[in-house]
Design an enzyme around this catalytic site. Structure first.
Site, PDB file in Angstrom:
ATOM      1  N   HIS A 182       0.795  -1.137   0.183  1.00 28.41           N
ATOM      2  CA  HIS A 182      -0.097  -0.049   0.090  1.00 28.41           C
ATOM      3  C   HIS A 182       0.812   1.203   0.009  1.00 28.41           C
ATOM      4  CE1 HIS A 182      -2.774   2.830   1.896  1.00 28.41           C
ATOM      5  NE2 HIS A 182      -3.778   2.265   0.994  1.00 28.41           N
ATOM      6  N   SER A 192      -9.308 -14.660  -1.727  1.00 31.36           N
ATOM      7  CA  SER A 192      -9.398 -13.271  -1.989  1.00 31.36           C
ATOM      8  C   SER A 192     -10.635 -12.912  -2.651  1.00 31.36           C
ATOM      9  CB  SER A 192      -8.287 -12.784  -2.934  1.00 31.36           C
ATOM     10  OG  SER A 192      -8.315 -11.421  -3.407  1.00 31.36           O
TER      11      SER A 192
END
Length: 404
Positions: free
Chosen positions: A120, A323
């Site tokens: 991130h 996911s």
């Protein structure tokens, strides 16, 4: 307090905008199916959770009792005894990541922080703010950290106290860095367990992996030193927030006594939102473990549905294990803007958070992406010599999902 008519109209216009776009977020992991209406009455109070929720504070309007319950829940969820852990309700994932990196730096002041290029964007800010030495590591095609490159750079740096930033679900691909593999490789390199720090960024997947049958390693039992989760993602919240949990013995290094509030402070921000712990408490108390499992199961099944629909139409879509992030080739700017898609380079993704109950928005997106791809493929086969002047292009308004 009275607003002018113009100001009231501006607020009303924004209200209508929010109502219209409440469920827009197919490209971002924001669960929107929450209801905290029973907490509306608390908005008349300035609730400030300044300091340690486990201590007395002379600022009486705090929600410490609720925050303690929230932290007890996550300590159990991440396999660490409450008395061996400490954490708090943060402003979001970035603060949680900073807290973990801060602890790692305090433990190893001269250590180097290693993170993959799929990490991130907040980490780039964190290393500057904390002034930590850092190294970006290559990623594997699925978004996982490249374990060979990680070890090669640790060796090249001759780093004996690496601070490892592991992704438990990357931003674009939902990839999980295998912390078991990382630890095995560190051990093989002669770096003992007490000589490195391992932080886990589980912003989205921290509320997925505990509820699936075969999770990748993610918890304190698996060897992590700290972990953060976003409260506004899988849980859902009208205010961005998060949770960070760490080993209490490491947190003690950053504790400071504050005479002003007659308490110790171990947090990044000091004064903290006292309303978000209430929201997290209500969310956790109103859903059983079976409820969370069902929510996660639905989201995973919806993600696989999207992959299957894309692939059946010739679009190379995929997702990582456990996911809810579906990766596919980046469509046109028009489609990306219309559906608020997150894009990076040549790829885009959609995220099947729990509020996507009827798949209608997912179907609509896939229909447009497939139609656009077929239109482009049809156009690429034509040549100026064969194209007739004024010939109409095929329509892109067909509805593919009726075939599934």
């Amino acid at each position: 307090m009275t607003l002018s008519t113009a100001d009231q109209n501006k607020l009303e216009s924004f209200w209508q905008h929010c109502v219209t776009n409440q469920y827009f977020n197919i490209g971002y992991p924001e669960s929107a199916d929450f209801d905290y209406s029973q907490l509306h009455r608390f908005l008349q109070f300035s609730i400030n959770n300044c300091g340690d929720w486990n201590e007395y504070s002379n600022y009486l309007l705090n929600s410490f009792d609720f925050e303690k319950d929230v932290m007890r829940y996550f300590a159990e969820l991440f396999n660490i005894a409450l008395e061996d852990s400490w954490g708090y309700v943060t402003n979001g994932g970035t603060e949680g990541n900073m807290f973990g990196c801060y602890l790692g730096r305090e433990l190893f002041p001269n250590g180097t922080l290693y993170y993959s290029k799929d990490t991130h964007y907040s980490v780039a800010k964190i290393v500057k703010l904390l002034r930590i030495k850092c190294r970006a590591i290559e990623s594997l095609p699925n978004g996982e950290i490249d374990y060979d490159d990680l070890m090669a750079k640790i060796a090249a740096d001759q780093e004996r106290h690496p601070i490892i930033f592991a992704n438990i679900g990357t931003t674009m691909c939902g990839a999980v860095d295998n912390i078991e593999t990382i630890q095995q490789r560190l051990q093989q390199a002669g770096i003992a367990r007490h000589d490195y720090y391992l932080h886990a960024d589980a912003a989205l997947s921290g509320m997925i992996l505990p509820f699936v049958d075969h999770p990748q390693p993610f918890s304190f039992a698996d060897g992590i030193d700290s972990i953060c989760v976003s409260g506004h993602k899988m849980i859902g919240s009208p205010i961005p927030c998060g949770i960070v949990v760490a080993k209490r013995k490491n947190v003690a290094r950053i504790s400071v006594e504050v005479d002003y509030i007659r308490a110790h402070d171990k947090t990044i921000s000091g004064s903290r939102n006292g309303h978000t712990p209430l929201m997290m408490w209500v969310a956790l108390r109103s859903h059983t473990l079976a409820d969370w499992r069902n929510r996660i199961k639905h989201s995973l099944e919806t993600a696989q549905y999207a992959v299957d629909r894309f692939q059946a139409s010739g679009i190379e879509a995929w997702r990582n294990e456990n996911s809810i992030t579906v990766v596919f080739p980046c469509p046109s700017e028009r489609i990306a803007t219309k559906y608020c898609l997150a894009t990076s380079g040549n790829t885009a993704h959609l995220i099947t958070t729990p509020h996507h109950h009827d798949k209608s928005m997912i179907d609509a997106l896939i229909d447009e992406v497939v139609a656009e791809a077929r239109l482009e493929a049809w156009g690429s086969k034509r040549t100026p010599a064969t194209q007739k002047t004024g010939e109409r292009l095929p329509t892109a308004s067909f509805n593919l999902h009726t075939h599934y």
